[in-house]
Design a protein around this motif. Sequence first.
Motif, PDB file in Angstrom:
ATOM      1  N   PRO A  30      13.336   5.602  -5.201  1.00  0.00           N
ATOM      2  CA  PRO A  30      12.479   5.797  -6.376  1.00  0.00           C
ATOM      3  C   PRO A  30      11.446   4.670  -6.424  1.00  0.00           C
ATOM      4  O   PRO A  30      11.761   3.516  -6.104  1.00  0.00           O
ATOM      5  N   VAL A  31      10.229   5.011  -6.790  1.00  0.00           N
ATOM      6  CA  VAL A  31       9.146   4.025  -6.877  1.00  0.00           C
ATOM      7  C   VAL A  31       8.582   4.069  -8.283  1.00  0.00           C
ATOM      8  O   VAL A  31       8.315   5.141  -8.827  1.00  0.00           O
ATOM      9  N   GLN A  32       8.416   2.899  -8.867  1.00  0.00           N
ATOM     10  CA  GLN A  32       7.785   2.783 -10.179  1.00  0.00           C
ATOM     11  C   GLN A  32       6.781   1.643 -10.119  1.00  0.00           C
ATOM     12  O   GLN A  32       7.099   0.544  -9.681  1.00  0.00           O
ATOM     13  N   VAL A  33       5.540   1.949 -10.553  1.00  0.00           N
ATOM     14  CA  VAL A  33       4.479   0.955 -10.535  1.00  0.00           C
ATOM     15  C   VAL A  33       3.769   0.980 -11.883  1.00  0.00           C
ATOM     16  O   VAL A  33       3.167   1.994 -12.239  1.00  0.00           O
ATOM     17  N   PRO A  34       3.830  -0.092 -12.656  1.00  0.00           N
ATOM     18  CA  PRO A  34       3.053  -0.139 -13.896  1.00  0.00           C
ATOM     19  C   PRO A  34       1.557  -0.025 -13.572  1.00  0.00           C
ATOM     20  O   PRO A  34       1.100  -0.537 -12.548  1.00  0.00           O
ATOM     21  N   ILE A  35       0.816   0.639 -14.427  1.00  0.00           N
ATOM     22  CA  ILE A  35      -0.621   0.811 -14.209  1.00  0.00           C
ATOM     23  C   ILE A  35      -1.299  -0.544 -14.025  1.00  0.00           C
ATOM     24  O   ILE A  35      -2.206  -0.689 -13.201  1.00  0.00           O
ATOM     25  N   SER A  36      -0.852  -1.548 -14.738  1.00  0.00           N
ATOM     26  CA  SER A  36      -1.471  -2.875 -14.633  1.00  0.00           C
ATOM     27  C   SER A  36      -1.302  -3.493 -13.252  1.00  0.00           C
ATOM     28  O   SER A  36      -2.043  -4.405 -12.877  1.00  0.00           O
ATOM     29  N   ALA A  37      -0.333  -3.018 -12.455  1.00  0.00           N
ATOM     30  CA  ALA A  37      -0.102  -3.557 -11.115  1.00  0.00           C
ATOM     31  C   ALA A  37      -0.935  -2.861 -10.050  1.00  0.00           C
ATOM     32  O   ALA A  37      -1.004  -3.325  -8.912  1.00  0.00           O
TER      33      ALA A  37
ATOM     34  N   VAL B 131       0.874  -1.174   0.000  1.00  0.00           N
ATOM     35  CA  VAL B 131       0.000   0.000   0.000  1.00  0.00           C
ATOM     36  C   VAL B 131       0.907   1.219   0.000  1.00  0.00           C
ATOM     37  O   VAL B 131       1.798   1.338   0.848  1.00  0.00           O
ATOM     38  N   LEU B 132       0.685   2.108  -0.954  1.00  0.00           N
ATOM     39  CA  LEU B 132       1.516   3.298  -1.094  1.00  0.00           C
ATOM     40  C   LEU B 132       0.690   4.560  -0.898  1.00  0.00           C
ATOM     41  O   LEU B 132      -0.347   4.736  -1.543  1.00  0.00           O
ATOM     42  N   ASN B 133       1.172   5.431  -0.012  1.00  0.00           N
ATOM     43  CA  ASN B 133       0.567   6.742   0.191  1.00  0.00           C
ATOM     44  C   ASN B 133       1.091   7.636  -0.927  1.00  0.00           C
ATOM     45  O   ASN B 133       2.293   7.851  -1.029  1.00  0.00           O
ATOM     46  N   ILE B 134       0.208   8.141  -1.790  1.00  0.00           N
ATOM     47  CA  ILE B 134       0.661   8.982  -2.908  1.00  0.00           C
ATOM     48  C   ILE B 134       0.200  10.428  -2.751  1.00  0.00           C
ATOM     49  O   ILE B 134       0.100  11.169  -3.730  1.00  0.00           O
ATOM     50  N   ALA B 135      -0.046  10.840  -1.503  1.00  0.00           N
ATOM     51  CA  ALA B 135      -0.398  12.240  -1.238  1.00  0.00           C
ATOM     52  C   ALA B 135       0.796  13.127  -1.589  1.00  0.00           C
ATOM     53  O   ALA B 135       1.954  12.718  -1.429  1.00  0.00           O
TER      54      ALA B 135
ATOM     55  N   MET C 266       7.557  12.819  -3.711  1.00  0.00           N
ATOM     56  CA  MET C 266       8.143  13.877  -4.525  1.00  0.00           C
ATOM     57  C   MET C 266       8.035  13.475  -5.984  1.00  0.00           C
ATOM     58  O   MET C 266       8.313  12.334  -6.350  1.00  0.00           O
ATOM     59  N   GLY C 267       7.598  14.416  -6.826  1.00  0.00           N
ATOM     60  CA  GLY C 267       7.578  14.189  -8.269  1.00  0.00           C
ATOM     61  C   GLY C 267       6.561  13.164  -8.721  1.00  0.00           C
ATOM     62  O   GLY C 267       6.844  12.407  -9.655  1.00  0.00           O
ATOM     63  N   LEU C 268       5.380  13.149  -8.104  1.00  0.00           N
ATOM     64  CA  LEU C 268       4.355  12.176  -8.503  1.00  0.00           C
ATOM     65  C   LEU C 268       3.955  12.406  -9.952  1.00  0.00           C
ATOM     66  O   LEU C 268       3.614  13.513 -10.357  1.00  0.00           O
ATOM     67  N   GLU C 269       4.039  11.326 -10.738  1.00  0.00           N
ATOM     68  CA  GLU C 269       3.615  11.366 -12.138  1.00  0.00           C
ATOM     69  C   GLU C 269       2.799  10.105 -12.412  1.00  0.00           C
ATOM     70  O   GLU C 269       3.265   8.990 -12.191  1.00  0.00           O
ATOM     71  N   ILE C 270       1.555  10.319 -12.861  1.00  0.00           N
ATOM     72  CA  ILE C 270       0.701   9.194 -13.240  1.00  0.00           C
ATOM     73  C   ILE C 270       0.433   9.356 -14.731  1.00  0.00           C
ATOM     74  O   ILE C 270      -0.368  10.177 -15.143  1.00  0.00           O
ATOM     75  N   ASP C 271       1.159   8.591 -15.544  1.00  0.00           N
ATOM     76  CA  ASP C 271       0.930   8.665 -16.986  1.00  0.00           C
ATOM     77  C   ASP C 271       0.147   7.434 -17.426  1.00  0.00           C
ATOM     78  O   ASP C 271      -0.377   6.704 -16.584  1.00  0.00           O
ATOM     79  N   ASN C 272       0.063   7.191 -18.694  1.00  0.00           N
ATOM     80  CA  ASN C 272      -0.761   6.085 -19.187  1.00  0.00           C
ATOM     81  C   ASN C 272      -0.129   4.711 -19.003  1.00  0.00           C
ATOM     82  O   ASN C 272      -0.780   3.702 -19.236  1.00  0.00           O
ATOM     83  N   THR C 273       1.136   4.679 -18.592  1.00  0.00           N
ATOM     84  CA  THR C 273       1.789   3.379 -18.422  1.00  0.00           C
ATOM     85  C   THR C 273       2.221   3.085 -17.001  1.00  0.00           C
ATOM     86  O   THR C 273       2.338   1.918 -16.636  1.00  0.00           O
ATOM     87  N   SER C 274       2.487   4.125 -16.185  1.00  0.00           N
ATOM     88  CA  SER C 274       3.003   3.858 -14.847  1.00  0.00           C
ATOM     89  C   SER C 274       2.759   5.014 -13.884  1.00  0.00           C
ATOM     90  O   SER C 274       2.422   6.117 -14.288  1.00  0.00           O
TER      91      SER C 274
ATOM     92  N   ASN D 137       4.960   6.977 -11.050  1.00  0.00           N
ATOM     93  CA  ASN D 137       6.356   7.182 -10.671  1.00  0.00           C
ATOM     94  C   ASN D 137       6.461   8.285  -9.642  1.00  0.00           C
ATOM     95  O   ASN D 137       5.771   9.307  -9.758  1.00  0.00           O
ATOM     96  N   PHE D 138       7.329   8.095  -8.655  1.00  0.00           N
ATOM     97  CA  PHE D 138       7.594   9.126  -7.652  1.00  0.00           C
ATOM     98  C   PHE D 138       8.775   8.679  -6.797  1.00  0.00           C
ATOM     99  O   PHE D 138       9.274   7.557  -6.940  1.00  0.00           O
ATOM    100  N   ALA D 139       9.213   9.563  -5.922  1.00  0.00           N
ATOM    101  CA  ALA D 139      10.216   9.217  -4.918  1.00  0.00           C
ATOM    102  C   ALA D 139       9.535   9.354  -3.567  1.00  0.00           C
ATOM    103  O   ALA D 139       8.729  10.257  -3.349  1.00  0.00           O
ATOM    104  N   ALA D 140       9.837   8.427  -2.663  1.00  0.00           N
ATOM    105  CA  ALA D 140       9.240   8.460  -1.331  1.00  0.00           C
ATOM    106  C   ALA D 140      10.246   7.928  -0.315  1.00  0.00           C
ATOM    107  O   ALA D 140      11.188   7.221  -0.669  1.00  0.00           O
ATOM    108  N   ARG D 141       9.999   8.279   0.933  1.00  0.00           N
ATOM    109  CA  ARG D 141      10.867   7.822   2.020  1.00  0.00           C
ATOM    110  C   ARG D 141      10.262   6.581   2.673  1.00  0.00           C
ATOM    111  O   ARG D 141       9.087   6.549   2.992  1.00  0.00           O
TER     112      ARG D 141
END
Length: 149
Positions: A84-91, A54-58, A63-71, A73-77
């Motif tokens: 760095p965190v990367q999550v494909p939309i399908s996941a 479970v990821l808090n994306i507030a 930092m640098g939250l980006e939700i594009d059509n494929t993934s 992406n952001f950085a979190a502590r």
Amino acid sequence: MTEDTFRMTSHRPYLLRALVQWINDNQLTPHILVDAGMPGVQVPPSAIKDGRVVLNIADRAVMGLEIDNTSVNFAARFSGVSHPVQVPISAVLAVYARETGQGMALPDDIPGHEPSLDEDETPPDDTPTPDDTPPKPPAGGRPHLRVVK
């Protein structure tokens, strides 16, 4: 129009962005539930529990939250260390507000829309998955129903 000339992109990233905006507009905290076993998911292993995270994306949590059509992406502590965190939309399995639990499980893509099977691929069989098995009634209690779509 034939199916070959009328292909639409996945609706999942659009639903995800809309729900995150709705949660933010209500001054709540958006969280996403992620299947950490999917290819391309990059999260610290210590954050994974039972194959999910479970990821808090507030905005205040990442930092640098980006939700594009494929993934997503952001950085979190995590434990005080930035990752760095990367999550494909399908996941992404679901998005919800932490405070209320309101949100939505993201539906699978509509058949005939992107992403699609290649001509030489065969569709998966209809073998039941663990989620398809009916729940066991609580010990000493009555059985309960759940909605299956």
